[in-house]
Write a protein that holds these residues in place. Structure first.
Motif, mmCIF file in Angstrom:
data_model
loop_
_atom_site.group_PDB
_atom_site.id
_atom_site.type_symbol
_atom_site.label_atom_id
_atom_site.label_comp_id
_atom_site.label_asym_id
_atom_site.label_seq_id
_atom_site.Cartn_x
_atom_site.Cartn_y
_atom_site.Cartn_z
ATOM 1 N N ILE A 23 55.199 -20.001 33.156
ATOM 2 C CA ILE A 23 54.317 -19.225 32.287
ATOM 3 C C ILE A 23 53.211 -18.650 33.170
ATOM 4 O O ILE A 23 52.518 -19.383 33.874
ATOM 5 C CB ILE A 23 53.704 -20.095 31.168
ATOM 6 C CG1 ILE A 23 54.825 -20.811 30.385
ATOM 7 C CG2 ILE A 23 52.857 -19.241 30.222
ATOM 8 C CD1 ILE A 23 54.315 -21.748 29.301
ATOM 9 N N VAL A 24 53.081 -17.335 33.153
ATOM 10 C CA VAL A 24 52.147 -16.645 34.034
ATOM 11 C C VAL A 24 51.059 -15.963 33.215
ATOM 12 O O VAL A 24 51.358 -15.248 32.252
ATOM 13 C CB VAL A 24 52.888 -15.602 34.902
ATOM 14 C CG1 VAL A 24 51.902 -14.739 35.673
ATOM 15 C CG2 VAL A 24 53.846 -16.290 35.865
ATOM 16 N N GLN A 25 49.800 -16.211 33.592
ATOM 17 C CA GLN A 25 48.661 -15.509 33.004
ATOM 18 C C GLN A 25 48.281 -14.361 33.933
ATOM 19 O O GLN A 25 47.858 -14.599 35.066
ATOM 20 C CB GLN A 25 47.478 -16.475 32.859
ATOM 21 C CG GLN A 25 46.135 -15.818 32.552
ATOM 22 C CD GLN A 25 46.121 -15.117 31.201
ATOM 23 O OE1 GLN A 25 46.345 -15.734 30.169
ATOM 24 N NE2 GLN A 25 45.873 -13.811 31.210
ATOM 25 N N PRO A 26 48.435 -13.106 33.505
ATOM 26 C CA PRO A 26 48.012 -11.994 34.366
ATOM 27 C C PRO A 26 46.522 -12.105 34.688
ATOM 28 O O PRO A 26 45.742 -12.568 33.848
ATOM 29 C CB PRO A 26 48.286 -10.751 33.514
ATOM 30 C CG PRO A 26 49.304 -11.179 32.502
ATOM 31 C CD PRO A 26 49.013 -12.622 32.236
ATOM 32 N N VAL A 27 46.137 -11.716 35.903
ATOM 33 C CA VAL A 27 44.712 -11.693 36.267
ATOM 34 C C VAL A 27 44.361 -10.316 36.800
ATOM 35 O O VAL A 27 45.219 -9.575 37.265
ATOM 36 C CB VAL A 27 44.344 -12.770 37.313
ATOM 37 C CG1 VAL A 27 44.619 -14.160 36.784
ATOM 38 C CG2 VAL A 27 45.040 -12.535 38.631
ATOM 39 N N LYS B 189 48.330 -10.447 28.202
ATOM 40 C CA LYS B 189 49.159 -11.467 27.570
ATOM 41 C C LYS B 189 49.978 -12.260 28.579
ATOM 42 O O LYS B 189 50.509 -11.691 29.531
ATOM 43 C CB LYS B 189 50.160 -10.790 26.627
ATOM 44 C CG LYS B 189 49.697 -10.681 25.214
ATOM 45 C CD LYS B 189 50.849 -10.501 24.237
ATOM 46 C CE LYS B 189 51.775 -9.358 24.579
ATOM 47 N NZ LYS B 189 52.698 -9.045 23.479
ATOM 48 N N CYS B 190 50.115 -13.580 28.327
ATOM 49 C CA CYS B 190 50.983 -14.406 29.155
ATOM 50 C C CYS B 190 52.430 -13.941 29.047
ATOM 51 O O CYS B 190 52.829 -13.377 28.036
ATOM 52 C CB CYS B 190 50.909 -15.858 28.707
ATOM 53 S SG CYS B 190 49.317 -16.588 29.086
ATOM 54 N N LEU B 191 53.196 -14.226 30.100
ATOM 55 C CA LEU B 191 54.623 -13.931 30.046
ATOM 56 C C LEU B 191 55.393 -15.026 30.760
ATOM 57 O O LEU B 191 54.804 -15.903 31.397
ATOM 58 C CB LEU B 191 54.923 -12.560 30.629
ATOM 59 C CG LEU B 191 54.838 -12.388 32.131
ATOM 60 C CD1 LEU B 191 55.534 -11.088 32.531
ATOM 61 C CD2 LEU B 191 53.388 -12.358 32.596
ATOM 62 N N ILE B 192 56.704 -14.996 30.633
ATOM 63 C CA ILE B 192 57.565 -15.997 31.258
ATOM 64 C C ILE B 192 58.308 -15.331 32.406
ATOM 65 O O ILE B 192 58.920 -14.279 32.217
ATOM 66 C CB ILE B 192 58.567 -16.560 30.233
ATOM 67 C CG1 ILE B 192 57.814 -17.186 29.063
ATOM 68 C CG2 ILE B 192 59.479 -17.588 30.882
ATOM 69 C CD1 ILE B 192 58.719 -17.673 27.942
ATOM 70 N N CYS B 193 58.199 -15.934 33.602
ATOM 71 C CA CYS B 193 58.834 -15.366 34.788
ATOM 72 C C CYS B 193 59.840 -16.345 35.381
ATOM 73 O O CYS B 193 59.607 -17.549 35.369
ATOM 74 C CB CYS B 193 57.790 -15.084 35.868
ATOM 75 S SG CYS B 193 56.607 -13.804 35.485
#
Lengths: 95, 95, 95, 95, 95
Positions: B26-30, B39-43
């Motif tokens: 789960i990645v939080q863009p910065v 928005k968070c996304l799944i990578c």
């Protein structure tokens, strides 16, 4: 393509082999009046652009075209350095 | 590519066979100043990145390049771990 | 990939032949805290997910990978059903 | 595809060889009522459209189709010049 | 895919040859409750949908699948006409 200005670089020693040897530029998108607008992103480079230059980048599958036949895992690549924008009467020189 | 920070993982036992054996982060863009944004996304992951690390990810068709010749049904993959961001005078070390 | 919850289905008798026999799910995107966020979309399914389940979907060209060699005209496909999200201390079980 | 109006041009002497000889138009997206809406972008052109014309453009991989078999590193291309929009009773002629 | 309603048509005599003979529909995106939401776009059509109908469209590379082996320079295509949406208890019939 979209307009942006180069504001920095990223160093990464651990990365996908498909990105080895690629410069990674931090790009601030700009609007037609050259004011900043939108989130920064990281672009590979096919032009030799340097810090502060006004550029345009391409995104998506096309971002890997400049590196063909290498399969560079990039989704955003700087493909041109802007000399001048012409918006009707206004002409914004950059060089 | 875009900057983000890894904030968690996803477990899924029912999934497309093309994703079997893939870690799902789960990645939080910065933003460029490393503040969270978006928005968070799944990578999927091609680097071995762990929780809390600053990374950049690639999206779209390119997200499956690191897994070639496997056809991984992923549209976002972590492709690098950031050592340092250079924004003119400011230099933000991560390691 | 992005997290979402299945909230309904679509019936369509007139559709592109490439979508014949595909279930069409209505997905509400959710944020990392599982609160709804963003516009609903219609996804094809490769998992057998049902109403109310927490899933993740893939978009773009990759959305047709699970159906290869069929050319399904879909740009969003459910590719996994979430068992558990791990966000540091918090762990959100779904099953 | 999306509607837009051509508001200018870009000159760039340093650019990816895949863009050599391509006109680069600055396009302002417009809404169905023809009011401006959204960020300007740079498009290649397959129609000969000129300043002030109402056009529609295609983005993504399809933006390079008009130039096949050349691999033009473009993610947005003008593919049509609008004669008339028909919105129920209202009909907005452009030519 | 996304839900939308057809609100008009576009006439264009100058266009990319890859779009010759294609109907160009103006689509207003709608939300799950069928209220309008988001910017209008122009879609090619693979269903024969008419003004006022509730449809769903596919975008990106998949938008050209219905026209294979023709290379239609379209990034958005109507691929189905909605009969009914089922959202738990609510069922919204369209036909």
């Amino acid at each position: 393509m979209q307009l942006g200005r180069i504001i920095g670089k990223v160093w990464a020693s651990v990365k996908n082999p498909g990105l080895t040897g690629q410069r990674l530029l931090i790009v601030q998108p700009v609007k037609a009046d050259l004011a900043p607008g939108g989130k920064c992103l990281i672009c590979t480079d096919s032009t030799g652009a340097g810090a502060g230059e006004l550029i345009y980048w391409v995104r998506g599958k096309e971002a890997s075209f400049p590196f063909t036949p290498d399969e560079v895992a990039s989704d955003a690549t700087v493909v041109g350095i802007v000399d001048e924008l012409n918006l009707g009467k206004r002409s914004l020189g950059e060089r």
